[in-house]
Design a protein around this motif. Structure first.
Motif, mmCIF file in Angstrom:
data_model
loop_
_atom_site.group_PDB
_atom_site.id
_atom_site.type_symbol
_atom_site.label_atom_id
_atom_site.label_comp_id
_atom_site.label_asym_id
_atom_site.label_seq_id
_atom_site.Cartn_x
_atom_site.Cartn_y
_atom_site.Cartn_z
ATOM 1 N N THR A 26 41.959 53.858 -0.592
ATOM 2 C CA THR A 26 42.373 54.550 0.770
ATOM 3 C C THR A 26 43.152 53.708 1.641
ATOM 4 O OG1 THR A 26 41.661 55.755 2.569
ATOM 5 C CG2 THR A 26 40.301 53.807 2.128
ATOM 6 N N ILE A 27 44.152 54.419 2.351
ATOM 7 C CA ILE A 27 44.861 53.606 3.410
ATOM 8 C C ILE A 27 44.516 54.382 4.725
ATOM 9 C CG2 ILE A 27 47.204 53.711 4.002
ATOM 10 C CD1 ILE A 27 48.144 54.022 0.792
ATOM 11 N N VAL A 28 44.322 53.537 5.477
ATOM 12 C CA VAL A 28 43.676 53.972 6.768
ATOM 13 C C VAL A 28 44.418 53.190 8.189
ATOM 14 C CG1 VAL A 28 41.563 54.707 6.017
ATOM 15 C CG2 VAL A 28 41.592 52.349 7.012
ATOM 16 N N SER A 29 44.169 53.844 9.127
ATOM 17 C CA SER A 29 44.604 53.180 10.516
ATOM 18 C C SER A 29 43.748 52.205 10.918
ATOM 19 C CB SER A 29 45.239 54.303 11.386
ATOM 20 O OG SER A 29 45.422 53.628 12.715
ATOM 21 N N PRO A 30 44.158 51.077 11.568
ATOM 22 C CA PRO A 30 43.139 49.945 12.000
ATOM 23 C C PRO A 30 42.561 50.189 13.371
ATOM 24 C CG PRO A 30 45.208 49.202 12.217
ATOM 25 C CD PRO A 30 45.441 50.578 11.696
ATOM 26 N N ASN A 31 42.655 51.329 13.855
ATOM 27 C CA ASN A 31 42.556 51.521 15.269
ATOM 28 C C ASN A 31 40.987 51.944 15.857
ATOM 29 O OD1 ASN A 31 45.175 50.765 15.848
ATOM 30 N ND2 ASN A 31 45.732 53.068 15.509
ATOM 31 N N SER A 32 40.219 52.258 14.838
ATOM 32 C CA SER A 32 38.926 52.805 15.203
ATOM 33 C C SER A 32 37.886 51.781 15.174
ATOM 34 C CB SER A 32 38.413 53.970 14.069
ATOM 35 O OG SER A 32 38.295 53.263 12.824
ATOM 36 N N ALA A 33 37.089 51.994 15.662
ATOM 37 C CA ALA A 33 35.797 50.869 15.839
ATOM 38 C C ALA A 33 35.024 50.728 14.436
ATOM 39 C CB ALA A 33 34.573 51.263 16.768
ATOM 40 N N PRO A 34 34.987 51.845 13.539
ATOM 41 C CA PRO A 34 34.357 51.544 12.329
ATOM 42 C C PRO A 34 35.689 50.705 11.334
ATOM 43 C CG PRO A 34 34.094 53.691 12.638
ATOM 44 C CD PRO A 34 35.028 53.336 13.978
ATOM 45 N N MET A 35 36.667 50.925 11.405
ATOM 46 C CA MET A 35 37.761 50.113 10.774
ATOM 47 C C MET A 35 37.774 48.662 11.175
ATOM 48 S SD MET A 35 38.733 51.847 8.423
ATOM 49 C CE MET A 35 37.195 52.727 8.400
ATOM 50 N N LYS A 36 37.467 48.514 12.413
ATOM 51 C CA LYS A 36 37.477 46.952 12.942
ATOM 52 C C LYS A 36 36.211 46.463 12.508
ATOM 53 C CE LYS A 36 40.191 48.007 16.886
ATOM 54 N NZ LYS A 36 40.498 48.069 18.370
ATOM 55 N N ARG A 37 35.112 47.099 12.259
ATOM 56 C CA ARG A 37 33.872 46.439 11.682
ATOM 57 C C ARG A 37 34.254 46.250 10.267
ATOM 58 N NH1 ARG A 37 31.268 50.251 15.036
ATOM 59 N NH2 ARG A 37 30.940 51.679 13.070
ATOM 60 N N LEU A 38 34.691 47.271 9.715
ATOM 61 C CA LEU A 38 35.130 47.232 8.108
ATOM 62 C C LEU A 38 35.868 45.538 7.772
ATOM 63 C CD1 LEU A 38 34.916 48.368 5.291
ATOM 64 C CD2 LEU A 38 37.396 49.173 5.990
ATOM 65 N N LYS A 39 36.887 45.703 8.749
ATOM 66 C CA LYS A 39 37.531 44.325 8.692
ATOM 67 C C LYS A 39 36.835 43.108 8.998
ATOM 68 C CE LYS A 39 40.466 42.927 11.796
ATOM 69 N NZ LYS A 39 41.717 42.918 13.000
#
Length: 86
Positions: free
Chosen positions: A21-34
């Motif tokens: 997948t390719i996602v935008s980094p702006n959401s809190a779950p994506m920041k946690r994933l990072k």
């Protein structure tokens, strides 16, 4: 076996067939994933010091940061798939 490379910006590429997948980094779950990927040493920073604009998740569970917008990377991915299977 031939692999198709997806340009993710600034001379960096990933194997297109391995992208989940390719996602935008702006959401809190994506920041946690990072953050989790960084702690587990699965994070690859391909931003070359620029702002992260997309997160690419691979089938190997690696998380790749890119300075190219998620929409742009997705368009490049779609173009690759169209030329691969006309």
């Amino acid at each position: 076996m031939d692999y198709t490379l997806l340009n993710i910006g600034f001379g960096s590429s990933v194997v297109a067939e391995r992208v989940v997948t390719i996602v935008s980094p702006n959401s809190a779950p994506m920041k946690r994933l990072k953050d989790e990927a960084k702690e587990e040493k699965r994070l690859i920073d391909a931003t070359h010091g620029r702002r992260t604009r997309s997160i690419i998740i691979m089938d190997s569970n690696h998380v790749i940061l890119s300075a190219i917008l998620a929409e742009t990377v997705s368009q490049r991915y779609e173009t690759l798939k169209e030329t691969e299977h006309p």
